[in-house]
Design a protein around this motif. Sequence first.
Motif, PDB file in Angstrom:
ATOM      1  N   GLU A  62      21.731  28.344   6.118  1.00  0.00           N
ATOM      2  CA  GLU A  62      20.195  28.913   6.171  1.00  0.00           C
ATOM      3  C   GLU A  62      19.296  27.445   5.468  1.00  0.00           C
ATOM      4  OE1 GLU A  62      20.808  33.229   5.953  1.00  0.00           O
ATOM      5  OE2 GLU A  62      20.719  32.520   3.919  1.00  0.00           O
ATOM      6  N   LEU A  63      19.466  27.126   4.129  1.00  0.00           N
ATOM      7  CA  LEU A  63      18.798  26.233   3.189  1.00  0.00           C
ATOM      8  C   LEU A  63      18.772  25.748   4.497  1.00  0.00           C
ATOM      9  CD1 LEU A  63      20.205  25.963   0.066  1.00  0.00           C
ATOM     10  CD2 LEU A  63      17.536  26.861   0.952  1.00  0.00           C
ATOM     11  N   LEU A  64      19.147  24.030   5.721  1.00  0.00           N
ATOM     12  CA  LEU A  64      19.222  23.371   6.568  1.00  0.00           C
ATOM     13  C   LEU A  64      18.488  23.534   8.029  1.00  0.00           C
ATOM     14  CD1 LEU A  64      20.784  20.749   7.830  1.00  0.00           C
ATOM     15  CD2 LEU A  64      22.292  22.034   8.929  1.00  0.00           C
ATOM     16  N   LEU A  65      18.534  25.338   8.358  1.00  0.00           N
ATOM     17  CA  LEU A  65      17.648  25.653   9.725  1.00  0.00           C
ATOM     18  C   LEU A  65      16.590  26.184   8.916  1.00  0.00           C
ATOM     19  CD1 LEU A  65      20.453  26.300  10.552  1.00  0.00           C
ATOM     20  CD2 LEU A  65      19.565  28.133  11.040  1.00  0.00           C
ATOM     21  N   SER A  66      15.876  26.042   8.198  1.00  0.00           N
ATOM     22  CA  SER A  66      14.997  26.383   6.945  1.00  0.00           C
ATOM     23  C   SER A  66      14.431  25.234   6.908  1.00  0.00           C
ATOM     24  CB  SER A  66      14.640  26.799   5.490  1.00  0.00           C
ATOM     25  OG  SER A  66      15.010  25.222   4.593  1.00  0.00           O
ATOM     26  N   ARG A  67      14.894  23.747   7.369  1.00  0.00           N
ATOM     27  CA  ARG A  67      13.750  22.729   7.538  1.00  0.00           C
ATOM     28  C   ARG A  67      13.064  22.065   8.408  1.00  0.00           C
ATOM     29  NH1 ARG A  67      18.075  17.694   5.557  1.00  0.00           N
ATOM     30  NH2 ARG A  67      17.295  16.799   6.780  1.00  0.00           N
ATOM     31  N   VAL A  68      14.051  22.988  10.033  1.00  0.00           N
ATOM     32  CA  VAL A  68      13.424  22.479  10.868  1.00  0.00           C
ATOM     33  C   VAL A  68      12.450  23.929  11.050  1.00  0.00           C
ATOM     34  CG1 VAL A  68      13.854  22.997  13.540  1.00  0.00           C
ATOM     35  CG2 VAL A  68      15.523  21.823  11.517  1.00  0.00           C
ATOM     36  N   LEU A  69      12.402  25.281  10.486  1.00  0.00           N
ATOM     37  CA  LEU A  69      11.918  26.601  11.035  1.00  0.00           C
ATOM     38  C   LEU A  69      10.537  26.202  10.282  1.00  0.00           C
ATOM     39  CD1 LEU A  69      15.074  28.989   9.916  1.00  0.00           C
ATOM     40  CD2 LEU A  69      13.936  28.951  12.598  1.00  0.00           C
ATOM     41  N   LYS A  70      10.482  25.795   9.628  1.00  0.00           N
ATOM     42  CA  LYS A  70       9.005  25.691   8.537  1.00  0.00           C
ATOM     43  C   LYS A  70       7.820  25.001  10.049  1.00  0.00           C
ATOM     44  CE  LYS A  70      11.129  24.122   4.336  1.00  0.00           C
ATOM     45  NZ  LYS A  70      10.946  22.808   2.773  1.00  0.00           N
ATOM     46  N   GLU A  71       8.793  24.562  10.502  1.00  0.00           N
ATOM     47  CA  GLU A  71       7.305  23.592  11.742  1.00  0.00           C
ATOM     48  C   GLU A  71       7.205  24.727  13.059  1.00  0.00           C
ATOM     49  OE1 GLU A  71       7.359  19.376  11.914  1.00  0.00           O
ATOM     50  OE2 GLU A  71       7.166  18.888   9.952  1.00  0.00           O
TER      51      GLU A  71
END
Length: 333
Positions: A62-71
């Motif tokens: 989930e933390l990994l996906l957050s890196r892309v979801l931010k933008e």
Amino acid sequence: MIYRNLGSTDEKLSALGLGCMGMSFAYGPANDDESVKVLHRALDLGINFWDTADMYGNGANELLLSRVLKEHRNKVFLATKFGFRFRSNKASDSNSPNTYFDGSPEYVKQAVEASLRRLDVDVIDLYYAHRVDPQVPIEETVGAMADLVKQGKVRYLGLSEASPESIRRANAVHPIMALQSEYSLLTRGVEGKILDTIREFKMSLVPYSPLARGLVTDTFKVDTLDENDFRRTLPRYQGENLDNNLHLKSELQELASHKGITMAQLALAWVLNQGDDILPIPGTRKIHRLEENVKAVDVVLSQEELHSITVILEKYPNVGERYNEGAMRLVNN
């Protein structure tokens, strides 16, 4: 990319989603920077349906996906799951005694807050119970999940590996839009009663491991798996089961080669062919595999080819269980 509706909603999801588990969990060492590149490429290819879970890497995925979801939050229909808990801080796979399942209403509330925080989002599009807790009435679990919809923290609800009875009981509490279950050329247990029940309630089936954890791909070799790859522990990767599956694979490869496609594309096209209410989520950590998989949406299988596949599957039925005994006890409750 082609798009299909989620259940009875108007949500348009890519017919091939992206299963993100392997980027952080179960298949050997992670490479987050490479996985981020895969996530960006998935968006380029029109893959808007991403699947994760709080247990994958004990929150790491989930933390990994957050890196892309931010933008790119508005480009992604985001699904995550809850329920598996670790008895210690050491993450291990769901076959291990180090994990147990908790579908209690109290944990539902705790788990969603943790997922929202790790994903760094305000709302989860599709929230699954990762299994059905045999110790907790499904009505209580789904009731707590329904409260999350009312609170605006979750948009739609799903179940994973649930029986027809549990699907019915859950829908009596709140509409369930998707059932996630393993479904592939080698794993067809959802056919019949489970799939009939899904369709009765106008849900979607979201098959995970549609490539049978790599078995039905051209490049799979057991002896090249990382020593920490959990597939080494699974019955279908061992002994006579493995011999059976390698013979099955060889004949499927011949059929795919004759058609001018890869075996992965054949396997995914077969799953997609089983109905417009089916949204498989193959996973990968490599861009070229992602690009290979996406081409499956353009593959048309003739009735003759579908029959040939059925004949091969009937010739090699001894594929072996998909999980160890302990994990299988949490399937189809």
